[in-house]
Motif scaffolding. Structure first.
Motif, PDB file in Angstrom:
ATOM      1  N   GLN A 141       1.101  11.840   8.177  1.00 54.68           N
ATOM      2  CA  GLN A 141       2.017  12.156   7.421  1.00 54.68           C
ATOM      3  C   GLN A 141       2.038  11.258   6.104  1.00 54.68           C
ATOM      4  O   GLN A 141       1.979  10.071   6.440  1.00 54.68           O
ATOM      5  CB  GLN A 141       3.352  12.226   7.868  1.00 54.68           C
ATOM      6  N   VAL A 142       2.207  11.742   4.869  1.00 49.20           N
ATOM      7  CA  VAL A 142       1.810  10.674   3.873  1.00 49.20           C
ATOM      8  C   VAL A 142       3.071  10.951   2.941  1.00 49.20           C
ATOM      9  O   VAL A 142       3.713  12.045   2.872  1.00 49.20           O
ATOM     10  CB  VAL A 142       0.497  10.883   3.323  1.00 49.20           C
ATOM     11  N   ASP A 143       3.192  10.013   1.792  1.00 51.85           N
ATOM     12  CA  ASP A 143       4.124  10.045   0.704  1.00 51.85           C
ATOM     13  C   ASP A 143       3.395   9.520  -0.559  1.00 51.85           C
ATOM     14  O   ASP A 143       2.261   9.234  -0.539  1.00 51.85           O
ATOM     15  CB  ASP A 143       5.329   9.495   1.014  1.00 51.85           C
ATOM     16  N   ASP A 144       4.245   9.251  -1.550  1.00 51.81           N
ATOM     17  CA  ASP A 144       3.610   8.965  -2.543  1.00 51.81           C
ATOM     18  C   ASP A 144       3.107   7.265  -2.744  1.00 51.81           C
ATOM     19  O   ASP A 144       2.039   6.933  -3.560  1.00 51.81           O
ATOM     20  CB  ASP A 144       4.600   8.883  -3.694  1.00 51.81           C
ATOM     21  N   SER A 145       3.239   6.591  -1.339  1.00 48.57           N
ATOM     22  CA  SER A 145       2.705   5.450  -1.338  1.00 48.57           C
ATOM     23  C   SER A 145       1.314   5.505  -0.974  1.00 48.57           C
ATOM     24  O   SER A 145       0.627   4.301  -0.765  1.00 48.57           O
ATOM     25  CB  SER A 145       3.585   4.370  -0.527  1.00 48.57           C
ATOM     26  N   TYR A 146       0.943   6.611  -0.310  1.00 54.26           N
ATOM     27  CA  TYR A 146      -0.543   6.761   0.340  1.00 54.26           C
ATOM     28  C   TYR A 146      -1.545   6.381  -0.772  1.00 54.26           C
ATOM     29  O   TYR A 146      -1.465   7.001  -1.984  1.00 54.26           O
ATOM     30  CB  TYR A 146      -0.715   8.114   0.948  1.00 54.26           C
TER      31      TYR A 146
END
Length: 302
Positions: A254-259
């Motif tokens: 699971q990822v977000d914009d910080s990935y």
């Protein structure tokens, strides 16, 4: 970032020579359930809310009819149509009610290379099956499509659909519309075809138990078990009826914009290894052949 227009991958529709025979496998062995039947087609669901994950239609040969995504809103559909044309694709059918099981409204497009994609909103959803057996698929995790021009395919999904590149290896581009590391990926090939369809299992134990059930039914592991680099997901691959490559997977990153978006230099393996674990068998010749064989139904026939 998440796509402002597309919420998730919902389903894949295939033409197969014998939908009932294929459905018998997908219910008795792969562990899906029949959601509905209509005009000779069989619609199969998992334990999650999606009305169906796989639609099997009668056809003379195995083909991909379409890949269906869920739109974030009804207002997103005309925006997607406009962006599709601006990115070099075509609108095959403007926003209209869906006549197949699941209902809702849908936009149907083709990209520059004729692949057919649908975007639905307001379709029926099931209550989550809380009594599900542990090794029954929940939903689709991703679909991987082969492309003769991966960069061009990637650019279309970014420009038209608002997808974000998560990782780029030497051979593949992994794209996301939400928090899953990827829900679609494009693999480098000399033909535009289906590489595989991945079904999300509840956990790693289910991936392994499902793999054992497949072997008991006479379907040997085509690749795995293992754990991928991009996406960090565990996997077991098989060739199902009519040459369709299918994957049991779990623990998708699971990822977000910080990935941090990775490049080919970030995804290299020691000699002789092609996944993180290095314990399973590499892809067999049979699965490599099957991963190239199934084309999209021509958009002109739509």
């Amino acid at each position: 970032m998440t796509s402002p227009h597309v919420a998730a991958l919902r389903s894949v529709a295939l033409n197969v020579p014998d939908p009932d025979l294929a459905a018998e496998f997908y219910t008795e062995v792969w562990n899906l359930a029949v959601a509905d039947r209509q005009d000779g087609a069989v619609y199969l669901r998992g334990t999650g809310p999606a009305h169906h994950l796989l639609a099997l239609h009668p056809g003379e040969q195995t083909e991909i009819r379409n890949v269906t995504f869920r739109a974030r809103s009804a207002d997103a559909l005309p925006v997607l149509a406009e962006r599709t044309v601006g990115a070099g694709g075509r609108v095959l059918r403007p926003v209209a009610p869906v006549t197949e099981p699941g209902g809702g409204v849908a936009l149907i497009i083709a990209d520059q290379d004729g692949r057919i994609f649908r975007f639905v909103h307001g379709d029926a959803e099931h209550d989550v099956d809380t009594a599900a057996v542990p090794d029954r698929p929940v939903r689709l995790a991703h679909v991987v499509l082969n492309s003769h021009d991966v960069s061009r395919s990637q650019a279309f999904f970014e420009r038209a659909l608002g997808f974000t590149l998560s990782d780029r290896t030497r051979m593949m581009a992994f794209l996301r519309c939400g928090s899953d590391h990827h829900c679609v990926a494009f693999g480098d090939s000399d033909r535009d075809s289906l590489n595989h369809i991945a079904f999300l299992m509840p956990d790693l134990e289910s991936v392994m138990r499902g793999g054992g059930r497949m072997k008991d039914a006479g379907y040997p592991v085509g690749w795995g078990p293992g754990r991928h680099g991009p996406g960090n997901n565990a996997f077991n691959y098989f060739v199902g009826p009519f040459g369709v490559v299918i994957e049991y997977t779990a623990e998708v990153l699971q990822v977000d914009d910080s990935y941090p978006t990775g490049g080919p230099e970030d995804w290299t393996w020691p000699p002789g290894r092609i996944d993180q674990w290095g314990i399973g068998q590499p892809p067999t010749p049979a699965i490599k052949e099957a991963q190239q064989a199934i084309r999209f139904m021509p958009a002109a026939a739509f």
